[in-house]
Write an enzyme that holds these catalytic residues in place. Structure first.
Site, PDB file in Angstrom:
ATOM      1  N   ASN A  42     -48.803  39.797  35.997  1.00 35.64           N
ATOM      2  CA  ASN A  42     -47.986  39.758  37.213  1.00 35.64           C
ATOM      3  C   ASN A  42     -48.853  39.916  38.464  1.00 35.64           C
ATOM      4  OD1 ASN A  42     -45.540  39.351  36.001  1.00 35.64           O
ATOM      5  ND2 ASN A  42     -44.846  41.467  36.161  1.00 35.64           N
ATOM      6  N   ARG A  80     -43.407  29.801  33.228  1.00 39.56           N
ATOM      7  CA  ARG A  80     -43.119  31.231  33.316  1.00 39.56           C
ATOM      8  C   ARG A  80     -41.775  31.530  32.678  1.00 39.56           C
ATOM      9  NH1 ARG A  80     -47.585  31.073  34.901  1.00 39.56           N
ATOM     10  NH2 ARG A  80     -47.607  32.204  32.965  1.00 39.56           N
ATOM     11  N   GLU A  90     -48.637  42.293  30.536  1.00 40.74           N
ATOM     12  CA  GLU A  90     -47.585  41.763  31.420  1.00 40.74           C
ATOM     13  C   GLU A  90     -47.819  42.200  32.871  1.00 40.74           C
ATOM     14  OE1 GLU A  90     -45.510  39.654  30.417  1.00 40.74           O
ATOM     15  OE2 GLU A  90     -45.287  39.963  28.272  1.00 40.74           O
TER      16      GLU A  90
END
Lengths: 156, 137
Positions: free
Chosen positions: A60, A117, A56
Protein backbone atom coordinates in the site's frame (compact mmCIF):
# COMPACT_ATOMS: atom_id res chain seq x y z
CA UNK A 1 -4.67 -9.70 33.06
CA UNK A 2 -2.60 -11.58 35.60
CA UNK A 3 0.37 -10.12 37.43
CA UNK A 4 2.63 -12.37 35.43
CA UNK A 5 1.31 -11.05 32.15
CA UNK A 6 1.68 -7.51 33.36
CA UNK A 7 5.26 -8.22 34.33
CA UNK A 8 5.93 -9.81 30.95
CA UNK A 9 4.58 -6.79 29.11
CA UNK A 10 7.23 -4.56 30.57
CA UNK A 11 9.99 -6.45 28.84
CA UNK A 12 9.88 -5.20 25.29
CA UNK A 13 12.16 -5.95 22.41
CA UNK A 14 12.10 -3.67 19.42
CA UNK A 15 13.64 -2.93 16.02
CA UNK A 16 13.28 -0.38 13.26
CA UNK A 17 14.34 -0.48 9.61
CA UNK A 18 14.06 2.06 6.86
CA UNK A 19 14.19 1.09 3.21
CA UNK A 20 13.57 2.53 -0.26
CA UNK A 21 9.90 2.65 -1.22
CA UNK A 22 10.10 0.18 -4.09
CA UNK A 23 8.14 -3.00 -4.67
CA UNK A 24 11.31 -5.14 -4.54
CA UNK A 25 11.48 -4.38 -0.83
CA UNK A 26 8.08 -5.88 -0.02
CA UNK A 27 9.74 -9.28 0.36
CA UNK A 28 12.57 -7.75 2.41
CA UNK A 29 10.10 -6.15 4.82
CA UNK A 30 8.03 -9.24 5.52
CA UNK A 31 11.09 -11.47 5.86
CA UNK A 32 12.72 -8.99 8.23
CA UNK A 33 9.62 -8.92 10.41
CA UNK A 34 9.50 -12.72 10.42
CA UNK A 35 13.19 -12.99 11.32
CA UNK A 36 12.80 -10.53 14.18
CA UNK A 37 9.83 -12.42 15.62
CA UNK A 38 11.42 -15.84 15.33
CA UNK A 39 12.58 -15.74 18.95
CA UNK A 40 8.93 -15.88 20.01
CA UNK A 41 8.72 -19.23 18.24
CA UNK A 42 5.51 -18.44 16.35
CA UNK A 43 3.61 -21.16 14.54
CA UNK A 44 3.93 -21.40 10.77
CA UNK A 45 0.38 -20.07 10.47
CA UNK A 46 1.04 -17.08 12.71
CA UNK A 47 4.19 -16.24 10.81
CA UNK A 48 2.43 -16.51 7.46
CA UNK A 49 -0.37 -14.27 8.67
CA UNK A 50 2.04 -11.63 9.94
CA UNK A 51 4.12 -11.76 6.75
CA UNK A 52 0.99 -11.33 4.67
CA UNK A 53 -0.24 -8.35 6.68
CA UNK A 54 3.18 -6.66 6.48
CA UNK A 55 3.32 -7.32 2.76
CA UNK A 56 -0.10 -5.70 2.30
CA UNK A 57 0.83 -2.61 4.30
CA UNK A 58 4.16 -2.12 2.55
CA UNK A 59 2.54 -2.68 -0.86
CA UNK A 60 0.00 0.00 0.00
CA UNK A 61 2.79 2.42 0.92
CA UNK A 62 4.63 1.75 -2.34
CA UNK A 63 1.60 1.73 -4.63
CA UNK A 64 -0.63 4.35 -3.07
CA UNK A 65 1.67 6.35 -0.82
CA UNK A 66 4.39 6.82 -3.40
CA UNK A 67 2.43 6.34 -6.62
CA UNK A 68 4.05 3.05 -7.59
CA UNK A 69 7.38 3.45 -5.85
CA UNK A 70 10.26 5.83 -5.32
CA UNK A 71 13.94 5.17 -4.75
CA UNK A 72 14.38 8.57 -3.11
CA UNK A 73 11.72 8.04 -0.49
CA UNK A 74 11.41 5.46 2.18
CA UNK A 75 9.13 3.24 4.18
CA UNK A 76 9.83 2.58 7.85
CA UNK A 77 9.00 -0.73 9.45
CA UNK A 78 9.20 -0.92 13.21
CA UNK A 79 8.33 -3.87 15.33
CA UNK A 80 8.14 -4.64 19.00
CA UNK A 81 6.98 -7.53 21.10
CA UNK A 82 6.67 -8.31 24.77
CA UNK A 83 7.29 -11.58 26.53
CA UNK A 84 3.55 -12.14 26.64
CA UNK A 85 3.65 -12.68 22.88
CA UNK A 86 1.92 -9.48 21.83
CA UNK A 87 3.44 -8.20 18.61
CA UNK A 88 3.09 -4.69 17.28
CA UNK A 89 4.24 -3.78 13.79
CA UNK A 90 4.17 -0.25 12.42
CA UNK A 91 4.50 0.55 8.73
CA UNK A 92 4.96 4.25 8.01
CA UNK A 93 5.36 6.22 4.84
CA UNK A 94 5.69 9.90 4.09
CA UNK A 95 3.61 9.70 0.94
CA UNK A 96 0.28 10.88 -0.38
CA UNK A 97 -1.87 9.90 2.57
CA UNK A 98 -5.45 8.66 2.52
CA UNK A 99 -8.31 11.12 2.26
CA UNK A 100 -11.02 8.77 3.46
CA UNK A 101 -9.68 6.00 5.67
CA UNK A 102 -13.04 4.35 6.21
CA UNK A 103 -13.55 4.07 2.47
CA UNK A 104 -10.01 2.78 1.92
CA UNK A 105 -10.59 -0.02 4.43
CA UNK A 106 -13.78 -1.19 2.76
CA UNK A 107 -13.47 -4.57 1.00
CA UNK A 108 -13.03 -4.29 -2.78
CA UNK A 109 -12.51 -0.53 -2.67
CA UNK A 110 -9.53 0.47 -4.78
CA UNK A 111 -8.26 3.56 -6.49
CA UNK A 112 -6.22 1.37 -8.85
CA UNK A 113 -7.43 -0.47 -11.92
CA UNK A 114 -9.77 -3.30 -10.88
CA UNK A 115 -7.87 -5.68 -13.17
CA UNK A 116 -4.65 -5.32 -11.21
CA UNK A 117 -5.77 -4.32 -7.72
CA UNK A 118 -8.17 -6.38 -5.73
CA UNK A 119 -9.03 -3.79 -3.11
CA UNK A 120 -8.59 -6.42 -0.43
CA UNK A 121 -5.40 -5.25 1.28
CA UNK A 122 -6.93 -3.88 4.46
CA UNK A 123 -9.45 -6.72 4.60
CA UNK A 124 -6.61 -9.22 4.51
CA UNK A 125 -4.72 -7.32 7.24
CA UNK A 126 -7.84 -7.21 9.40
CA UNK A 127 -8.56 -10.88 9.02
CA UNK A 128 -5.02 -11.97 9.89
CA UNK A 129 -4.26 -9.55 12.73
CA UNK A 130 -6.09 -8.84 15.99
CA UNK A 131 -6.12 -5.09 15.45
CA UNK A 132 -5.36 -2.77 12.54
CA UNK A 133 -5.04 0.96 13.18
CA UNK A 134 -4.71 3.43 10.34
CA UNK A 135 -3.64 7.03 10.79
CA UNK A 136 -3.17 9.23 7.78
CA UNK A 137 -2.93 12.80 6.71
CA UNK A 138 -3.19 13.88 3.10
CA UNK A 139 0.14 15.01 1.75
CA UNK A 140 1.94 13.90 4.91
CA UNK A 141 1.81 10.13 4.93
CA UNK A 142 0.23 7.08 6.48
CA UNK A 143 0.95 4.95 9.51
CA UNK A 144 -0.52 1.46 9.78
CA UNK A 145 -0.26 -0.33 13.12
CA UNK A 146 -0.76 -4.07 13.19
CA UNK A 147 -1.24 -5.87 16.50
CA UNK A 148 -1.44 -9.56 17.15
CA UNK A 149 -1.01 -11.71 20.22
CA UNK A 150 0.68 -14.99 19.48
CA UNK A 151 -0.40 -18.15 21.15
CA UNK A 152 2.71 -18.90 23.13
CA UNK A 153 1.03 -20.84 25.90
CA UNK A 154 3.07 -23.91 25.01
CA UNK A 155 6.34 -22.06 25.02
CA UNK A 156 8.75 -21.39 27.89
CA UNK B 1 10.08 -16.96 -8.96
CA UNK B 2 9.53 -18.72 -12.22
CA UNK B 3 6.30 -19.78 -13.77
CA UNK B 4 6.19 -23.02 -15.74
CA UNK B 5 3.63 -23.93 -18.32
CA UNK B 6 2.20 -27.17 -19.62
CA UNK B 7 -0.26 -27.59 -22.41
CA UNK B 8 -2.69 -30.46 -22.70
CA UNK B 9 -5.13 -30.23 -25.60
CA UNK B 10 -6.66 -26.79 -25.26
CA UNK B 11 -5.84 -26.41 -21.57
CA UNK B 12 -2.99 -24.22 -20.37
CA UNK B 13 -1.66 -25.40 -17.02
CA UNK B 14 0.12 -22.59 -15.18
CA UNK B 15 2.46 -23.88 -12.49
CA UNK B 16 3.10 -20.97 -10.19
CA UNK B 17 5.90 -21.14 -7.66
CA UNK B 18 7.70 -19.13 -5.01
CA UNK B 19 6.23 -15.97 -3.54
CA UNK B 20 3.47 -13.94 -5.16
CA UNK B 21 3.37 -10.36 -3.95
CA UNK B 22 2.63 -7.07 -5.67
CA UNK B 23 6.16 -6.95 -7.10
CA UNK B 24 6.13 -10.45 -8.59
CA UNK B 25 2.50 -10.32 -9.68
CA UNK B 26 3.15 -7.88 -12.53
CA UNK B 27 5.60 -10.24 -14.22
CA UNK B 28 3.49 -13.31 -13.55
CA UNK B 29 0.46 -11.66 -15.17
CA UNK B 30 2.41 -10.78 -18.30
CA UNK B 31 3.95 -14.24 -18.60
CA UNK B 32 0.60 -15.98 -18.26
CA UNK B 33 -1.20 -13.66 -20.67
CA UNK B 34 1.42 -13.90 -23.41
CA UNK B 35 1.67 -17.69 -23.10
CA UNK B 36 -2.10 -18.04 -23.15
CA UNK B 37 -2.41 -16.02 -26.32
CA UNK B 38 0.65 -17.52 -28.09
CA UNK B 39 -0.61 -21.08 -27.65
CA UNK B 40 -4.21 -20.18 -28.33
CA UNK B 41 -5.40 -22.23 -25.37
CA UNK B 42 -9.00 -22.06 -24.27
CA UNK B 43 -9.09 -23.27 -20.69
CA UNK B 44 -6.68 -22.51 -17.88
CA UNK B 45 -5.63 -24.18 -14.65
CA UNK B 46 -3.78 -22.08 -12.10
CA UNK B 47 -1.76 -24.50 -10.01
CA UNK B 48 -0.75 -22.94 -6.67
CA UNK B 49 0.69 -26.10 -5.11
CA UNK B 50 4.31 -24.86 -5.28
CA UNK B 51 3.53 -21.35 -4.05
CA UNK B 52 4.98 -20.52 -0.64
CA UNK B 53 3.52 -17.05 -0.13
CA UNK B 54 0.63 -15.03 -1.53
CA UNK B 55 -0.90 -11.75 -0.51
CA UNK B 56 -3.91 -9.98 -2.00
CA UNK B 57 -2.00 -9.51 -5.26
CA UNK B 58 -2.80 -13.16 -5.86
CA UNK B 59 -6.48 -12.21 -6.01
CA UNK B 60 -5.71 -9.75 -8.81
CA UNK B 61 -3.77 -12.41 -10.71
CA UNK B 62 -6.69 -14.84 -10.51
CA UNK B 63 -9.40 -12.27 -11.30
CA UNK B 64 -7.54 -10.89 -14.32
CA UNK B 65 -6.97 -14.36 -15.75
CA UNK B 66 -10.61 -15.23 -15.15
CA UNK B 67 -11.64 -12.29 -17.33
CA UNK B 68 -9.20 -13.23 -20.11
CA UNK B 69 -10.32 -16.85 -20.19
CA UNK B 70 -13.98 -15.91 -20.07
CA UNK B 71 -13.51 -13.68 -23.13
CA UNK B 72 -12.45 -16.78 -25.05
CA UNK B 73 -15.37 -18.78 -23.73
CA UNK B 74 -13.09 -21.00 -21.66
CA UNK B 75 -13.15 -22.24 -18.08
CA UNK B 76 -10.64 -21.54 -15.36
CA UNK B 77 -9.80 -23.70 -12.37
CA UNK B 78 -7.69 -23.09 -9.29
CA UNK B 79 -5.68 -26.08 -8.12
CA UNK B 80 -3.45 -26.90 -5.18
CA UNK B 81 -4.65 -24.21 -2.75
CA UNK B 82 -3.24 -24.27 0.74
CA UNK B 83 -5.64 -23.61 3.59
CA UNK B 84 -4.10 -20.19 4.00
CA UNK B 85 -4.42 -19.23 0.33
CA UNK B 86 -8.01 -20.44 0.42
CA UNK B 87 -8.69 -17.95 3.22
CA UNK B 88 -7.37 -15.04 1.15
CA UNK B 89 -9.26 -16.08 -1.96
CA UNK B 90 -12.39 -16.75 0.07
CA UNK B 91 -12.37 -13.21 1.47
CA UNK B 92 -12.58 -11.86 -2.05
CA UNK B 93 -15.49 -14.11 -3.01
CA UNK B 94 -13.55 -15.67 -5.89
CA UNK B 95 -14.95 -19.13 -5.20
CA UNK B 96 -18.42 -17.93 -6.11
CA UNK B 97 -17.26 -17.68 -9.74
CA UNK B 98 -14.21 -19.94 -10.00
CA UNK B 99 -14.07 -23.64 -9.21
CA UNK B 100 -11.32 -25.35 -7.31
CA UNK B 101 -9.76 -28.76 -7.84
CA UNK B 102 -7.44 -30.58 -5.47
CA UNK B 103 -4.65 -30.92 -8.03
CA UNK B 104 -3.84 -29.85 -11.58
CA UNK B 105 -4.29 -33.47 -12.75
CA UNK B 106 -7.77 -33.59 -11.28
CA UNK B 107 -8.55 -30.26 -12.92
CA UNK B 108 -7.47 -31.57 -16.35
CA UNK B 109 -9.76 -34.57 -15.99
CA UNK B 110 -12.63 -32.37 -14.94
CA UNK B 111 -12.21 -29.97 -17.86
CA UNK B 112 -11.84 -32.84 -20.36
CA UNK B 113 -14.89 -34.65 -19.10
CA UNK B 114 -16.84 -31.45 -19.29
CA UNK B 115 -15.81 -30.61 -22.85
CA UNK B 116 -16.66 -34.18 -23.94
CA UNK B 117 -20.06 -33.84 -22.31
CA UNK B 118 -20.59 -30.48 -23.99
CA UNK B 119 -19.70 -31.83 -27.42
CA UNK B 120 -21.97 -34.82 -27.03
CA UNK B 121 -24.74 -32.58 -25.90
CA UNK B 122 -24.40 -29.99 -28.63
CA UNK B 123 -23.64 -31.96 -31.78
CA UNK B 124 -23.79 -35.69 -32.35
CA UNK B 125 -21.55 -35.50 -35.39
CA UNK B 126 -18.82 -33.33 -34.00
CA UNK B 127 -16.56 -36.08 -32.75
CA UNK B 128 -13.34 -34.16 -32.99
CA UNK B 129 -11.93 -34.62 -29.55
CA UNK B 130 -10.00 -37.74 -30.58
CA UNK B 131 -8.97 -40.26 -28.01
CA UNK B 132 -9.52 -38.83 -24.60
CA UNK B 133 -6.76 -40.18 -22.50
CA UNK B 134 -7.98 -41.18 -19.11
CA UNK B 135 -4.89 -40.53 -17.10
CA UNK B 136 -6.00 -42.66 -14.19
CA UNK B 137 -7.51 -41.16 -11.13
Amino acid sequence: MTERQKEAQKKMNQMKVEFAAISENEAFARLTAAAFLSRLDPTVDELTEIKTAVSEAVSNAVIHGYGGGSLEQSVVLSCEYDEGGTVKLIIEDGGAGISDIEQARRPLFTTGSPEERSGMGFTVMESFMDRVLVESEEGKGTRVTLIKTLDISYGA
Amino acid sequence: MRTEFEITDNILIVKLSGEIDHHEAAEIRNEIDSTYSVFGSKHMILDFSQVSFVDSSGIGVVMGRYNKVKEKGGSILIAGCSEYLRTILFLSGIFTIIEESASAEEGILLLKQRSVAEKEGEEETGKTAGDEKDGGK
